[in-house]
Design a protein around this motif. Structure first.
Motif, PDB file in Angstrom:
ATOM      1  N   VAL A 136       0.834  -1.191   0.000  1.00  0.00           N
ATOM      2  CA  VAL A 136       0.000   0.000   0.000  1.00  0.00           C
ATOM      3  C   VAL A 136       0.869   1.240   0.000  1.00  0.00           C
ATOM      4  O   VAL A 136       1.788   1.369   0.823  1.00  0.00           O
ATOM      5  N   LYS A 137       0.544   2.168  -0.900  1.00  0.00           N
ATOM      6  CA  LYS A 137       1.217   3.447  -0.953  1.00  0.00           C
ATOM      7  C   LYS A 137       0.239   4.511  -0.472  1.00  0.00           C
ATOM      8  O   LYS A 137      -0.840   4.654  -1.043  1.00  0.00           O
ATOM      9  N   PRO A 138       0.588   5.260   0.601  1.00  0.00           N
ATOM     10  CA  PRO A 138      -0.307   6.316   1.094  1.00  0.00           C
ATOM     11  C   PRO A 138      -0.547   7.358   0.006  1.00  0.00           C
ATOM     12  O   PRO A 138       0.357   7.726  -0.751  1.00  0.00           O
ATOM     13  N   LEU A 139      -1.775   7.903  -0.025  1.00  0.00           N
ATOM     14  CA  LEU A 139      -2.140   8.874  -1.044  1.00  0.00           C
ATOM     15  C   LEU A 139      -2.243  10.297  -0.499  1.00  0.00           C
ATOM     16  O   LEU A 139      -2.179  11.258  -1.268  1.00  0.00           O
ATOM     17  N   LEU A 140      -2.431  10.435   0.845  1.00  0.00           N
ATOM     18  CA  LEU A 140      -2.614  11.774   1.407  1.00  0.00           C
ATOM     19  C   LEU A 140      -1.351  12.214   2.141  1.00  0.00           C
ATOM     20  O   LEU A 140      -0.998  11.649   3.178  1.00  0.00           O
ATOM     21  N   PRO A 141      -0.652  13.219   1.607  1.00  0.00           N
ATOM     22  CA  PRO A 141       0.553  13.700   2.314  1.00  0.00           C
ATOM     23  C   PRO A 141       0.209  14.464   3.598  1.00  0.00           C
ATOM     24  O   PRO A 141       0.995  14.516   4.518  1.00  0.00           O
ATOM     25  N   ILE A 142      -0.978  15.069   3.632  1.00  0.00           N
ATOM     26  CA  ILE A 142      -1.395  15.834   4.816  1.00  0.00           C
ATOM     27  C   ILE A 142      -2.784  15.356   5.206  1.00  0.00           C
ATOM     28  O   ILE A 142      -3.698  15.316   4.375  1.00  0.00           O
ATOM     29  N   ARG A 143      -2.942  15.004   6.492  1.00  0.00           N
ATOM     30  CA  ARG A 143      -4.232  14.537   6.994  1.00  0.00           C
ATOM     31  C   ARG A 143      -4.759  15.500   8.048  1.00  0.00           C
ATOM     32  O   ARG A 143      -4.003  16.294   8.604  1.00  0.00           O
ATOM     33  N   PHE A 144      -6.035  15.405   8.321  1.00  0.00           N
ATOM     34  CA  PHE A 144      -6.595  16.147   9.455  1.00  0.00           C
ATOM     35  C   PHE A 144      -6.226  15.435  10.755  1.00  0.00           C
ATOM     36  O   PHE A 144      -6.227  14.199  10.818  1.00  0.00           O
ATOM     37  N   PHE A 145      -5.925  16.227  11.758  1.00  0.00           N
ATOM     38  CA  PHE A 145      -5.581  15.641  13.067  1.00  0.00           C
ATOM     39  C   PHE A 145      -6.807  14.985  13.685  1.00  0.00           C
ATOM     40  O   PHE A 145      -7.914  15.525  13.641  1.00  0.00           O
ATOM     41  N   ASP A 146      -6.595  13.788  14.212  1.00  0.00           N
ATOM     42  CA  ASP A 146      -7.674  13.040  14.891  1.00  0.00           C
ATOM     43  C   ASP A 146      -7.096  12.435  16.172  1.00  0.00           C
ATOM     44  O   ASP A 146      -6.002  11.835  16.146  1.00  0.00           O
ATOM     45  N   ILE A 147      -7.817  12.590  17.274  1.00  0.00           N
ATOM     46  CA  ILE A 147      -7.311  12.069  18.546  1.00  0.00           C
ATOM     47  C   ILE A 147      -7.285  10.549  18.562  1.00  0.00           C
ATOM     48  O   ILE A 147      -6.650   9.941  19.431  1.00  0.00           O
ATOM     49  N   LYS A 148      -7.958   9.888  17.581  1.00  0.00           N
ATOM     50  CA  LYS A 148      -7.972   8.428  17.514  1.00  0.00           C
ATOM     51  C   LYS A 148      -6.846   7.889  16.638  1.00  0.00           C
ATOM     52  O   LYS A 148      -6.635   6.672  16.595  1.00  0.00           O
ATOM     53  N   ALA A 149      -6.134   8.769  15.964  1.00  0.00           N
ATOM     54  CA  ALA A 149      -5.139   8.343  14.998  1.00  0.00           C
ATOM     55  C   ALA A 149      -3.767   8.186  15.646  1.00  0.00           C
ATOM     56  O   ALA A 149      -3.480   8.758  16.693  1.00  0.00           O
ATOM     57  N   GLN A 150      -2.926   7.385  14.968  1.00  0.00           N
ATOM     58  CA  GLN A 150      -1.540   7.214  15.375  1.00  0.00           C
ATOM     59  C   GLN A 150      -0.666   7.747  14.250  1.00  0.00           C
ATOM     60  O   GLN A 150      -0.951   7.529  13.066  1.00  0.00           O
TER      61      GLN A 150
END
Length: 513
Positions: free
Chosen positions: A47-61
């Motif tokens: 898998v190659k990530p597609l989003l260089p910038i994501r929205f911050f989420d408190i559930k994310a690592q």
């Protein structure tokens, strides 16, 4: 190769993406990331990530260098970040929202608009200075200028242009240094310290106010009143140096310092006072210690006396509560108390070994007020009773002996001398008695252990303890007649303890801390 799936979704913040089919789109909703399965034969399905910038989420690592968008700013992760609230210390700000920048600039402009340009500007109001200038190029106040003008000097007054100067010369080259130089030549109004030979007008003899008293005024007043002056109030005088021994006035300070050298820690004095003087304690068979020791005298002032007694007097006479460790300072710090030497009701004597006398230790005590004599201390006693008998037609012999003193069960030999030929013999008649025969029908019974065959008779006589009395009597009769006589001493006593007290006066004793 084509994918059989349009997309795949899952939720796992700890896993970025699992392997998928080549060309398949996958979504990790926990980390808000899209991925595409690699179609490269060398890494199919990776898998190659597609989003260089994501929205911050408190559930994310987030991994190191992951980019997020938050509140219009872009951040880069500095460390591996587990799910949780946003922590600015874990992120590096890499881009700022333009609106945010514009707002900051607007705020700064408001502050800048209220400042004076250092390169030159026009002020709308007045400038206030807190201090007068100290350097040549400092701004000054109107008050400073007005004072310079009032003194008749120019605005740039030089030190050599100062008109009002004391005698002497001014060495400074600028006004401030010259003023300092002048001030050093003046005495302060508050507690001035004069040098040289300052003078002042002499007040009249009856003057009694706060005017300066000149030496002439003082000398005149002393001469007028030095004959038996009567001081009042709180007269004071210079304290003479230690050891001074002339006609100088001795101040209380001089006397107290002299007394400190006369009376030091451990000194003892007799007194009729019932309360100890300052720096002393009564020797009342109690104890001393530090403020936490619980001693009768519990004070830091007892420290020096505690150390002195610890060093000079053994524990037998000055015992330490809890025992001595061998270190006086340690026992003092351990809140132990120490008993003072015993003096109450006792005569005082000098310690040491006098010529021909028993040695006595410092701080020791002994003796008794009353004493009962032991056998070894009693006076030796010897009692002798002689009996003489003459016989004619009848013989009668009577011997009575009374003894006083001694212990119960002791014996004293008493010798009875009988005429030759009178003693006939003797026998045991029972009950502890023996019988002496002086002739036919003349028998004399005594409490004796046995009767010798002739000559002197030694009769052990029992007498009571502590002055008891024992009496022995013998009689005899026969066909003849005779007379006899005997003599014995008699003493009396109670056997009680006798008083050892010498004529004594009683005073209190105190010891210096």
């Amino acid at each position: 190769m084509t994918s059989h799936y349009r997309h795949r979704r899952f939720y796992d913040p700890a896993t970025v993406f699992p392997a998928v089919e080549p060309g398949e789109i996958t979504v990790n909703s926990a980390n808000r990331q899209l991925g595409l399965g690699d179609a490269d034969p060398a890494s199919p399905g990776v898998v190659k990530p597609l989003l260089p910038i994501r929205f911050f989420d408190i559930k994310a690592q987030y991994a190191i260098n992951d980019m997020i968008g938050r509140t219009g700013h872009i951040y880069r992760a500095k460390v591996v970040i587990s799910p949780g609230p946003f922590d600015a210390t874990q992120w590096e700000l890499v881009a700022i929202d333009q609106t945010y920048v514009d707002n900051i600039i607007d705020d700064l402009q408001v502050d800048i608009d209220g400042k004076v340009n250092r390169s030159g500007d026009t002020m709308d109001g007045r400038l206030f200075l807190a201090y007068w200038p100290a350097d040549d190029y400092e701004a000054t106040t109107k008050g400073y200028v007005d004072q310079i003008v009032a003194q008749g000097g120019p605005f740039h007054l030089r030190a050599d242009q100062i008109t009002y100067a004391p005698s002497g010369s001014i060495e400074a080259t600028d006004v401030q240094a010259a003023i300092t130089e002048l001030m050093n030549e003046k005495a302060e109004i508050n507690s001035p310290n004069f040098v040289g030979n300052p003078t002042a007008p002499t007040s009249p003899p009856e003057d009694n106010d706060t005017s300066i008293a000149t030496t002439f005024f003082v000398h005149r007043a002393v001469e007028a009143g030095k004959d038996s002056p009567i001081f009042t109030g709180d007269p004071q005088a210079p304290t003479p140096p230690p050891g001074d021994s002339d006609n100088s006035l001795a101040t209380t300070e001089f006397v107290m310092e002299a007394l400190k050298k006369v009376l030091t820690t451990g000194d003892v004095k007799l007194t009729l006072k019932v309360v100890a003087d300052p720096g002393w304690v009564m020797m009342n068979d109690t104890h001393i210690g530090n403020p936490s020791s619980g001693a009768y005298y519990a004070s830091a002032e007892c420290h020096a006396l505690f150390l002195l007694l610890y060093a000079n007097i053994p524990d037998a006479y000055c015992p330490v509560g809890g025992g001595r460790s061998g270190n006086a300072e340690a026992d003092w710090a351990a809140n132990k108390y120490m008993l003072l030497p015993k003096v109450l009701g006792r005569a005082l004597a000098a310690a040491g070994s006098g010529a021909g006398l028993t040695g006595r230790g410092l701080g020791g005590y002994l003796g008794e007020e009353a004493h009962t004599l032991t056998v070894a201390e009693q006076q030796n006693m010897a009692v002798s009773t002689s009996v003489s008998t003459s016989v004619s037609v009848s013989v009668s012999t009577s011997v009575t002996t009374t003894l006083t003193g001694g212990d119960s069960g002791s014996y004293v030999d008493m010798t009875y001398i009988l005429p030759t030929g009178l003693l006939m013999g003797g026998s045991d008649v029972g009950d502890g008695e023996s019988q002496i025969q002086f002739g036919t029908g003349l028998n004399y019974n005594f409490e004796i252990d046995g009767v010798p065959s002739g000559g002197p008779i030694h009769i052990p006589v029992v007498y009571g303890a502590g002055g008891g009395t024992a009496t022995g009597t013998g009689t005899g009769s026969g066909t003849g007649s005779g007379t006899g006589s005997g003599d014995g001493g008699t003493t009396n006593g109670g056997g009680q303890a006798h008083n050892n007290m010498q004529p004594t006066s009683f005073l209190n004793v105190m010891i210096k801390l």
